[in-house]
Design an enzyme around this catalytic site. Structure first.
Site, PDB file in Angstrom:
ATOM      1  N   TYR A 144       0.865  -1.187   0.000  1.00  0.00           N
ATOM      2  CA  TYR A 144       0.000   0.000   0.000  1.00  0.00           C
ATOM      3  C   TYR A 144       0.892   1.224   0.000  1.00  0.00           C
ATOM      4  CZ  TYR A 144      -3.348   3.509   1.754  1.00  0.00           C
ATOM      5  OH  TYR A 144      -4.135   4.624   1.922  1.00  0.00           O
ATOM      6  N   ASP A 239       9.383   2.873  -0.654  1.00  0.00           N
ATOM      7  CA  ASP A 239       8.372   3.524   0.180  1.00  0.00           C
ATOM      8  C   ASP A 239       8.720   3.187   1.626  1.00  0.00           C
ATOM      9  OD1 ASP A 239       6.243   4.283   1.687  1.00  0.00           O
ATOM     10  OD2 ASP A 239       4.712   3.520   0.321  1.00  0.00           O
ATOM     11  N   LYS A 267       4.800   9.431   8.677  1.00  0.00           N
ATOM     12  CA  LYS A 267       4.660   8.920  10.042  1.00  0.00           C
ATOM     13  C   LYS A 267       5.715   9.457  11.021  1.00  0.00           C
ATOM     14  CE  LYS A 267       2.415   4.798   8.153  1.00  0.00           C
ATOM     15  NZ  LYS A 267       1.006   4.878   8.385  1.00  0.00           N
TER      16      LYS A 267
HETATM   17  C1  PLP Z   1       3.923   2.108   3.237  1.00  0.00           C
HETATM   18  C2  PLP Z   1       2.943   3.236   3.211  1.00  0.00           C
HETATM   19  N1  PLP Z   1       3.023   4.167   2.262  1.00  0.00           N
HETATM   20  C3  PLP Z   1       2.175   5.207   2.202  1.00  0.00           C
HETATM   21  C4  PLP Z   1       1.174   5.363   3.124  1.00  0.00           C
HETATM   22  C5  PLP Z   1       0.247   6.511   3.060  1.00  0.00           C
HETATM   23  O1  PLP Z   1       0.532   7.395   4.093  1.00  0.00           O
HETATM   24  P1  PLP Z   1      -0.595   8.401   4.658  1.00  0.00           P
HETATM   25  O2  PLP Z   1      -1.590   7.568   5.354  1.00  0.00           O
HETATM   26  O3  PLP Z   1       0.183   9.314   5.557  1.00  0.00           O
HETATM   27  O4  PLP Z   1      -1.147   9.101   3.479  1.00  0.00           O
HETATM   28  C6  PLP Z   1       1.037   4.405   4.137  1.00  0.00           C
HETATM   29  C7  PLP Z   1      -0.025   4.528   5.143  1.00  0.00           C
HETATM   30  O5  PLP Z   1      -0.235   3.719   5.977  1.00  0.00           O
HETATM   31  C8  PLP Z   1       1.938   3.317   4.183  1.00  0.00           C
HETATM   32  O6  PLP Z   1       1.842   2.378   5.126  1.00  0.00           O
END
Ligand code: PLP
Length: 429
Positions: A144, A239, A267
């Site tokens: 994700y 990511d 985060k």
């Molecule tokens: C690996 C990863 N990338 C991107 C995101 C998206 O981040 P946000 O929820 O701050 O938009 C998340 C969210 O949980 C994530 O776990």
């Protein structure tokens, strides 16, 4: 445990907010119960509106790596607020933060701050496309990367497939440029590049997947990914929204000793404030407006308060050289305790750990990709979640998420959790 006040707030909430929550997983739908509403947190614990306390293994999905309301982190916050909250003009702390991030993560030479992980990955994809002049991107099933259109895709049938939107409202024309491959599958990756390599702008990957439950990449898989993207001049994007500053100070790049061309963060780098960032090699990042032709902007990007808190969070993590080791030791203790309980109770479950992250899968065998995790019994997880909640343990309210350890968890927390885990497993058997 009484949840009366939470229920009341929830009933009010669903009138005004879709599902009563501002992010779907918080609705506790996957565990067939109503959400609890949190009032406050301190160290490893959180307290809900009814006064129930929990040992927290969500930690705001990662940012609370130092525990809640960390005193050193919070110290001086009033002084920062007194100077004003937002100017829409540059501030020094933004440069300090960028410098710290670049020094902390050797793969990137420059970084741009945004407001969420979603914005970070969406922008990184745009930059990679602008840089390569290509349109196609590769992502992996079960990873994700936030909710931007081109990343909200799942795999179709077969291995190499074009994506199918996972959400209404995402046009097929947009995701037709997203190729979905199987995580940890080197052959699938090689075949994809043989077929489409010259058109692939970027590959985006969670180097340790945390969004299908915890599924770490094998070192060979990431190594192949690095080699193949180099060979085809595609941009490799890690990511690290979850893993950055979590599994090690230098994230997955440090752990696997692999440098991506770009990386996304979120985060932890906000210290609890809404922050994201994407960074990369100088020649790639120089594509970004105002020096390059790829447009990306944000009114509240680099917000001074968020930058101060994020900067401090990173500095506190950087200061204590032993902090990651301590968190991993705690995670190992939890893993061992839970593994023993599984054996003793005979429940069909497997505990998976990587550094300070864990998932208890309600299934057996190995978990290397999305197909593997689909074997899990999600209804059993739902029962387990409720048993644990009633014993004062806050777990992720869905099977396909991770537990996060913080530096504020204690030995007593772990012992209590292991005992509760035993009782909960017995209760659901
Ligand atoms: C690996 C990863 N990338 C991107 C995101 C998206 O981040 P946000 O929820 O701050 O938009 C998340 C969210 O949980 C994530 O776990």
């Amino acid at each position: 445990m009484s949840f009366g006040k939470s229920r009341k707030i929830y009933e009010e909430g669903i009138k005004y907010i879709p599902g009563g929550v501002n992010s779907p997983v918080r609705a506790f739908k996957s565990v067939n119960t109503a959400p609890v509403f949190i009032k406050k947190g301190y160290k490893s614990k959180i307290e809900d509106e009814d006064g129930n306390t929990y040992i927290d293994y969500i930690g705001s999905w990662g940012p609370a790596i130092l525990g809640h309301s960390n005193e050193e982190l919070m110290e001086g916050i009033e002084d920062i607020i007194k100077d004003g909250l937002s100017f829409g003009l540059p501030t020094k702390i933004e440069v300090d933060m960028a410098k710290l991030m670049v020094e902390s993560y050797p793969a990137i030479d420059m970084v741009r701050m945004v407001n969420s992980g979603t914005e970070a990955t969406m922008s990184a994809i745009r930059v990679a496309r602008g840089y390569t002049g290509r349109n196609k991107i590769v992502k992996f099933e079960g990873c994700y990367h936030g909710h931007s259109d081109s990343l909200l895709v799942k795999s179709g049938s077969g291995t190499i497939t074009y994506g199918i939107p996972t959400s209404l409202g995402v046009p097929e024309e947009i995701v037709k440029n997203t190729i979905v491959c199987r995580y940890n599958d080197i052959e699938d990756l090689e075949q994809t590049f043989e077929k489409y390599g010259k058109d692939i702008a970027a590959v985006i990957v969670e180097p340790v997947a945390g969004n299908m439950g915890l599924v770490p990449a094998t070192p060979e898989f990431l190594k192949t990914l690095r080699e193949i993207t180099t060979k085809y001049d595609s941009v490799l994007i890690f990511d690290e929204v979850i893993t950055g500053f979590r599994i090690a100070y230098g994230g997955a790049s440090e752990v696997y000793k692999i440098e991506p061309d770009m990386a996304c963060f979120g985060k932890i780098i906000g210290g609890g404030f809404p922050v994201g960032a994407y960074g990369g090699k100088k020649e790639i990042m120089e594509m970004v407006s105002p020096i390059g032709g790829v447009y990306q902007a944000g009114t509240l990007s680099g917000n001074p308060l968020a930058m101060h808190m994020g900067y401090k969070n990173l500095k506190l993590l950087q200061r204590d050289k032993n902090i990651y080791h301590k968190m991993e030791e705690m995670a190992i203790k939890l893993e061992k305790g839970i593994a023993d309980n599984i054996k003793k109770t005979g429940v069909n479950a497997t505990i998976v750990r990587f550094k300070n992250m864990l998932t208890l899968f309600f299934g057996e065998g190995s978990f290397n990709n999305y197909d593997d995790v689909q074997r899990c019994d999600t209804s059993l997880y739902a029962k387990y979640f409720k048993e644990m909640l009633n014993r004062g343990i806050m777990l992720p309210p869905a099977q396909f998420e991770c537990m996060f350890l913080s530096a504020a968890h204690t030995d007593e927390d772990l012992e209590y959790t292991i005992k509760a885990n035993y009782d909960a497993l017995k209760a659901i058997k």
